[in-house]
Design a protein around this motif. Structure first.
Motif, short mmCIF file in Angstrom:
data_model
loop_
_atom_site.label_atom_id
_atom_site.label_comp_id
_atom_site.label_asym_id
_atom_site.label_seq_id
_atom_site.Cartn_x
_atom_site.Cartn_y
_atom_site.Cartn_z
N ASN A 46 25.31 30.25 38.27
CA ASN A 46 26.45 30.22 39.29
C ASN A 46 27.86 30.02 38.30
O ASN A 46 29.06 30.79 39.04
CB ASN A 46 26.37 28.76 39.91
N GLU A 49 28.76 33.83 37.58
CA GLU A 49 29.25 34.43 38.69
C GLU A 49 30.94 34.05 38.82
O GLU A 49 31.59 34.86 39.19
CB GLU A 49 28.68 34.43 40.07
N LEU A 50 30.99 32.78 38.69
CA LEU A 50 32.33 32.40 39.12
C LEU A 50 33.32 32.86 37.83
O LEU A 50 34.27 33.43 38.20
CB LEU A 50 32.51 30.71 39.25
N ALA A 52 32.90 35.56 36.23
CA ALA A 52 33.05 36.99 36.37
C ALA A 52 34.24 37.46 37.55
O ALA A 52 35.03 38.25 37.30
CB ALA A 52 31.61 37.58 36.69
N GLN A 53 34.18 36.53 38.48
CA GLN A 53 35.06 36.72 39.67
C GLN A 53 36.51 36.35 39.01
O GLN A 53 37.44 37.08 39.45
CB GLN A 53 34.75 35.78 40.79
N VAL A 54 36.73 35.29 38.55
CA VAL A 54 37.88 34.93 37.99
C VAL A 54 38.64 35.89 37.22
O VAL A 54 39.72 36.21 37.02
CB VAL A 54 37.81 33.39 37.19
N ALA A 56 37.76 39.26 36.80
CA ALA A 56 38.12 40.46 37.56
C ALA A 56 39.40 40.29 38.48
O ALA A 56 40.19 41.04 38.48
CB ALA A 56 36.67 40.75 38.62
N ASP A 57 39.47 38.95 38.85
CA ASP A 57 40.90 38.82 39.84
C ASP A 57 41.82 38.89 38.88
O ASP A 57 42.99 39.64 39.01
CB ASP A 57 40.80 37.57 40.37
N ASN A 60 42.64 42.43 37.77
CA ASN A 60 43.22 43.18 38.78
C ASN A 60 44.72 42.78 38.98
O ASN A 60 45.38 43.67 39.30
CB ASN A 60 42.50 42.97 40.21
#
Length: 68
Positions: A46, A49-50, A52-54, A56-57, A60
């Protein structure tokens, strides 16, 4: 689904041992993986995943936009 529709085939992730043995894997990745192996696997997944999202954001938000 039509015959022309592409089929999604997710690529299998490399194994823990493969990453730890890979000379081209970063020290940061290897250290993070070793630390994660000492944790509850659900909590570690978990958190990964968090993270990775942070990341990636953030990536970007720092990359130039194609719209101009």
């Amino acid at each position: 689904m039509s015959e022309d529709s592409p089929t999604y085939h997710p690529t299998a992730a490399p194994s823990v041992d493969a990453i730890l043995a890979a000379p081209d894997a970063s020290k940061w990745l290897k250290d993070a993986l070793r630390a994660a192996l000492d944790r509850d696997p659900v909590d570690a997944a978990n958190d990964a995943e968090l993270l990775a999202q942070v990341l990636a954001d953030r990536c970007n938000s720092l990359l130039p936009s194609d719209a101009g």
